[in-house]
Design a protein around this motif. Structure first.
Motif, PDB file in Angstrom:
ATOM      1  N   ASN A  96       0.905 -74.683  52.365  1.00 51.80           N
ATOM      2  CA  ASN A  96       0.830 -75.508  53.463  1.00 51.80           C
ATOM      3  C   ASN A  96       1.204 -76.953  53.371  1.00 51.80           C
ATOM      4  O   ASN A  96       1.665 -77.632  54.253  1.00 51.80           O
ATOM      5  N   SER A  99       5.308 -76.494  52.609  1.00 51.45           N
ATOM      6  CA  SER A  99       6.185 -75.670  53.893  1.00 51.45           C
ATOM      7  C   SER A  99       5.372 -75.911  55.327  1.00 51.45           C
ATOM      8  O   SER A  99       4.544 -75.607  55.393  1.00 51.45           O
ATOM      9  N   GLN A 100       6.267 -76.356  55.972  1.00 51.00           N
ATOM     10  CA  GLN A 100       6.085 -76.711  57.408  1.00 51.00           C
ATOM     11  C   GLN A 100       5.844 -75.710  58.013  1.00 51.00           C
ATOM     12  O   GLN A 100       4.592 -75.323  58.836  1.00 51.00           O
ATOM     13  N   LEU A 101       6.439 -74.441  57.772  1.00 53.00           N
ATOM     14  CA  LEU A 101       6.310 -73.176  58.573  1.00 53.00           C
ATOM     15  C   LEU A 101       5.010 -72.746  58.145  1.00 53.00           C
ATOM     16  O   LEU A 101       4.267 -72.198  59.058  1.00 53.00           O
ATOM     17  N   SER A 102       4.771 -72.421  56.556  1.00 55.53           N
ATOM     18  CA  SER A 102       3.214 -71.859  56.416  1.00 55.53           C
ATOM     19  C   SER A 102       2.393 -72.677  56.866  1.00 55.53           C
ATOM     20  O   SER A 102       1.396 -72.095  57.363  1.00 55.53           O
ATOM     21  N   LYS A 104       2.194 -74.206  59.624  1.00 57.23           N
ATOM     22  CA  LYS A 104       2.253 -73.817  61.254  1.00 57.23           C
ATOM     23  C   LYS A 104       1.393 -72.667  61.346  1.00 57.23           C
ATOM     24  O   LYS A 104       0.702 -72.285  62.321  1.00 57.23           O
ATOM     25  N   LEU A 105       1.899 -71.738  60.480  1.00 56.78           N
ATOM     26  CA  LEU A 105       1.391 -70.307  60.453  1.00 56.78           C
ATOM     27  C   LEU A 105      -0.135 -70.037  60.105  1.00 56.78           C
ATOM     28  O   LEU A 105      -0.603 -69.558  60.924  1.00 56.78           O
ATOM     29  N   THR A 106      -0.433 -70.721  59.299  1.00 60.32           N
ATOM     30  CA  THR A 106      -2.013 -70.434  58.907  1.00 60.32           C
ATOM     31  C   THR A 106      -3.101 -71.555  59.171  1.00 60.32           C
ATOM     32  O   THR A 106      -4.238 -71.235  59.123  1.00 60.32           O
ATOM     33  N   ASP A 107      -2.512 -72.871  59.129  1.00 59.10           N
ATOM     34  CA  ASP A 107      -3.498 -73.816  59.273  1.00 59.10           C
ATOM     35  C   ASP A 107      -4.599 -73.771  60.271  1.00 59.10           C
ATOM     36  O   ASP A 107      -5.678 -73.826  59.873  1.00 59.10           O
TER      37      ASP A 107
END
Lengths: 268, 282
Positions: A96, A99-102, A104-107
């Motif tokens: 996290n 990677s921005q994507l990660s 956004k997905l999990t935080d």
């Protein structure tokens, strides 16, 4: 300047061995006062047994092998749980942070789970795992996960962007940038996470072992309570204190070894 | 090239006359190397360069040619776009319109930047920090030797095993210079590298910059807010105003330059008045 000199000068003159002993003066004095209070009958032994009695109880358990076995079981649970929860937390922190994507997905999910006190899950965990090893490991891992996740994430996010730009200009690949700039930059924060996690690790384990276990230090203390063996109860508590101190010292040694570049860890 | 040839002659002659033939050869080889280094600067051509950030047009058409090996200083009031120009030259930002060409294909190692902050890795010893500058050659066998050589050039060979945190501001900036020099760049861009230093350290750093520039012959582009510094170091001073080159002043004073000489002072005065009149207009 003169003030700094006057502070650092006596420190240099003092023998390092004496310096190491100073921290033990207070605990040893407390034990001495406790002993005197118990022997004179000021504190009844039903309330608090004398340190000598606690030592004696410890010796008996040591001889019977019960103490070593229980310490080993607790130590094993603590370290395996720490390793599992710590590595997952570290992995999520890295992912996290990088990677921005990660993120956004999990935080958001992780932040929601974080706000549930993990000890509140004990009834559920017992239903799931019984009072098996996996129940304790699960709880420890869950407790350890968040401080390591949050601090790894924070460490990576706060690495000096100027240094990252510098690394890119000097042609570092992503891998090099990570191991030369991002990871060392995040390390001080990761260590903060590890020390928080170590505290939570013992807390979780003690609670889990006193509620649902058939071995370990917490179990030993609960057994002793049933048989009114107050000296064993006190012994377990003292061993927790020592183990906690040991874990903290280990993380300090590691910190000193890996953060020797940091002004705060440089020897005068 | 010519002058280097001429000045190298008497020394080699003296050496061979004194019977130090092997030594003389060494001297000649070093001179040879130096001459190659001298021709190593890259020329720079900028055509119609534009750059805006959002609605703010920072550079409004820059046309500029810098011959190989020239020392150019860029001055201007803050926000005039001088740092932006430097970042575009160094390839740190994307160009909106126009072009920057170096006359030939360049390697990333050919162009280096030195910033106002040293930007050293605090967790790496001084020598490893310099090795960072080698770029793709970091893993090569002679990385250590090259980094040590660069450290010696800036006079910090004895600090090789120190942590950056124990160095003074000037020393850190010298390590940053060694890191920029270690890959033998052909264009070196300085973004106010001496801005954060005290006056005395500044002067000794200016001398150091001038010396390494003369030794290595790279094309130097110095962004500074200090006109005295620009005049003391550069062959040519560009004054940038409102995203354009407002003045292009050639400094012909002989090197080494004497700080505070009348010639430099009058040049400094005229450039300053240019800057101030630009200020008045806005």
């Amino acid at each position: 300047m003169s003030l700094i000199d006057s502070i650092s000068l006596p420190r240099r003159l003092r023998l390092p061995r004496v310096d190491g002993l100073i921290q033990w003066i207070v605990p040893l004095t407390i034990i001495a006062i406790w002993q005197v209070a118990s022997v004179t009958g000021f504190v009844p032994s039903r309330v608090l047994p004398a340190p000598s009695d606690v030592l004696l109880a410890g010796w008996k358990l040591l001889v019977s092998g019960e103490l070593v076995r229980n310490i080993w079981v607790s130590f094993w649970r603590a370290s395996i749980g720490f390793l599992i929860g710590g590595s997952i937390g570290f992995a999520f922190g890295l992912a996290n942070g990088l990677s921005q994507l990660s993120a956004k997905l999990t935080d958001t999910t992780l932040q929601m789970v974080r706000n549930v006190p993990h000890l509140a899950l004990i009834p559920l965990v017992i239903l799931w795992f019984g009072i098996d090893e996996s129940a304790k490991l699960f709880l420890v891992a869950l407790g350890v996960f968040f401080p390591i996740y949050l601090n790894t994430l924070h460490g990576i996010r706060t690495v000096d962007p100027q240094l990252i730009e510098m690394g890119r200009i000097y042609g570092m690949t992503d891998g090099e940038l990570f191991h030369r700039v991002i990871f060392p930059g995040a390390l001080p924060s990761i260590f903060v996470g590890i020390r928080f996690a170590l505290g939570i690790m013992w807390l979780t384990l003690i609670v889990a072992e006193t509620i649902a276990a058939s071995s370990g230090l917490g179990y030993m203390a609960m057994q002793a309570r049933e048989f009114m063996l107050i000296d064993v109860v006190v012994l377990s508590i003292l061993i927790y204190a020592l183990l906690g101190k040991l874990a903290d010292s280990a993380s300090r040694v590691l910190e000193r070894a890996t953060l020797s570049w940091h002004p705060a860890f440089q020897k005068r | 090239m010519q002058t280097a040839l001429r000045t190298s002659l008497p020394e080699t002659e003296l050496a061979s006359r004194a019977g130090f033939a092997p030594h003389a050869r060494v001297v000649r080889e070093e001179r040879q190397g130096e001459r190659q280094a001298r021709s190593s600067g890259l020329p720079l051509s900028i055509r119609g360069l534009r750059k805006s950030f959002g609605s703010n047009e920072v550079l409004r058409g820059i046309d500029l040619h810098i011959p190989a090996g020239q020392f150019v200083a860029i001055v201007g009031k803050s926000g005039c776009g001088k740092s932006t120009l430097l970042r575009l030259i160094a390839g740190l930002d994307k160009i909106d319109a126009g072009s920057i060409s170096f006359g030939q294909n360049t390697q990333p190692e050919d162009i280096r930047v030195m910033f106002q902050e040293p930007r050293l890795l605090p967790w790496a010893r001084v020598l490893s920090n310099v090795e960072v500058g080698l770029g793709r050659d970091r893993a090569s066998g002679d990385a250590h030797t090259r980094a040590e050589k660069a450290l010696t050039e800036v006079g910090l060979a004895d600090k090789r095993d120190q942590w950056p945190s124990v160095l003074s501001g000037g020393q850190k900036q010298r390590v940053a210079l060694a890191r920029a020099l270690v890959s033998r760049p052909r264009v070196l861009a300085f973004d106010e590298p001496l801005g954060a230093l005290d006056a005395l350290t500044r002067i000794s750093m200016q001398r150091l910059l001038e010396r390494v520039w003369r030794d290595q012959g790279f094309t130097a582009i110095l962004v500074t807010h200090d006109v005295a510094e620009a005049v003391a170091l550069a062959d040519r001073v560009l004054v940038i105003d409102e995203g354009r080159i407002a003045h292009d002043v050639t400094i012909n004073a002989a090197r080494p330059r004497e700080r505070g000489s009348a010639e430099l002072a009058s040049l400094e005065g005229s450039i300053l008045s240019n800057l101030l009149s630009a200020e008045d207009r806005t």
